[in-house]
Design an enzyme around this catalytic site. Structure first.
Site, PDB file in Angstrom:
ATOM      1  CG  ASP A  74      24.365   9.430  85.380  1.00  0.00           C
ATOM      2  OD1 ASP A  74      24.750   8.861  86.406  1.00  0.00           O
ATOM      3  OD2 ASP A  74      23.176   9.701  85.152  1.00  0.00           O
ATOM      4  CG  PHE A  87      34.017  13.983  80.748  1.00  0.00           C
ATOM      5  CD1 PHE A  87      32.892  14.793  80.631  1.00  0.00           C
ATOM      6  CD2 PHE A  87      34.663  13.931  81.971  1.00  0.00           C
ATOM      7  CE1 PHE A  87      32.429  15.536  81.714  1.00  0.00           C
ATOM      8  CE2 PHE A  87      34.212  14.664  83.055  1.00  0.00           C
ATOM      9  CZ  PHE A  87      33.091  15.462  82.932  1.00  0.00           C
ATOM     10  CG  HIS A 196      29.817  19.820  84.249  1.00  0.00           C
ATOM     11  ND1 HIS A 196      29.500  19.622  82.914  1.00  0.00           N
ATOM     12  CD2 HIS A 196      29.963  18.586  84.783  1.00  0.00           C
ATOM     13  CE1 HIS A 196      29.446  18.331  82.675  1.00  0.00           C
ATOM     14  NE2 HIS A 196      29.728  17.675  83.780  1.00  0.00           N
TER      15      HIS A 196
END
Length: 231
Positions: A74, A87, A196
């Protein structure tokens, strides 16, 4: 068709090589429904990133220049953060926690000093395509634009990259990004997986993954120029 029209008359230009390979997606019924959803959202909520940056990843890294694909989930959902590159944040914006961990790993992997800015545009200019699976978000509500059509579009983008190019390096960080490996032909592309970079998981395998140096090793083995990751 020379451009894709989005909410409130905003018409962000789509770089020509992407427009050529994605024209069918922009003309499809699901994309019309997505545009209608965004028009309605913008009547009631702030939506990030701003309209002229929704397709920033595409405009920053033309299709024919892509060498590395970094997949996020997102956009950032707080004011002033999202800029259409996964990012990445604009100059002067405080670093979100996941970005801090990415830059810590970069520092550890290649010995670069921790940068003053979290803007990753330098990577995009060198062929690192930084794609979020969902390209917009409602302010303060993470995941609020999921399952509205963006994933259909970005899955088509990943599939198109896989089908029409060879020798790409896909950086898949976390289970959500790793699920996209089903769209990638591993007989002609390279996938580097890690957990992640979120503070919840980074110490379980993101730190030490050496994604940056390993990517350059792959590019060099194919006779391609490496990415200068220093920011």
């Amino acid at each position: 068709m020379s451009e894709a029209t989005l909410a409130n008359g905003v018409k962000p230009r789509i770089e020509a090589s992407w427009l050529e390979v994605l024209a069918h997606e922009f003309e499809s019924p699901y994309f019309a429904e997505l545009k209608a959803f965004l028009v309605e959202e913008k009547k009631h909520y702030a939506v990030y990133p701003p309209g002229n940056l929704i397709f920033n990843a595409f405009n920053s890294t033309p299709f024919d220049k892509v060498k590395v694909v970094l997949i996020g989930q997102d956009p950032y959902h707080e004011p002033g953060q999202a800029e259409g590159l996964c990012f990445s944040v604009p100059d002067g914006c405080p670093f979100p926690p996941s970005l801090v961990n990415i830059l810590k790993e970069l520092e550890s992997d290649l010995g670069f000093s921790f940068p003053a800015s979290g803007h990753l545009g330098k990577w995009a200019e060198q062929g690192v395509f930084m794609l979020n699976a969902t390209l917009t978000v409602r302010a303060h509500q993470a995941g609020s634009h999921q399952r509205r059509g963006w994933e259909t579009f970005t899955d088509a983008v990943i599939r198109t990259l896989s089908e029409k190019k060879t020798g790409l390096v896909f950086l898949l960080w976390g289970s959500y990004a790793q699920a996209k490996s089903a769209l990638i032909d591993t007989s002609k592309h390279h996938i580097l997986k890690a957990v992640h970079p979120s503070p919840l998981s980074a110490y379980r395998g993101f730190f030490g993954c050496r994604a940056f140096s390993r990517t350059n090793e792959i590019l060099l083995s194919q006779g391609l120029s490496p990415i200068d990751w220093q920011l």
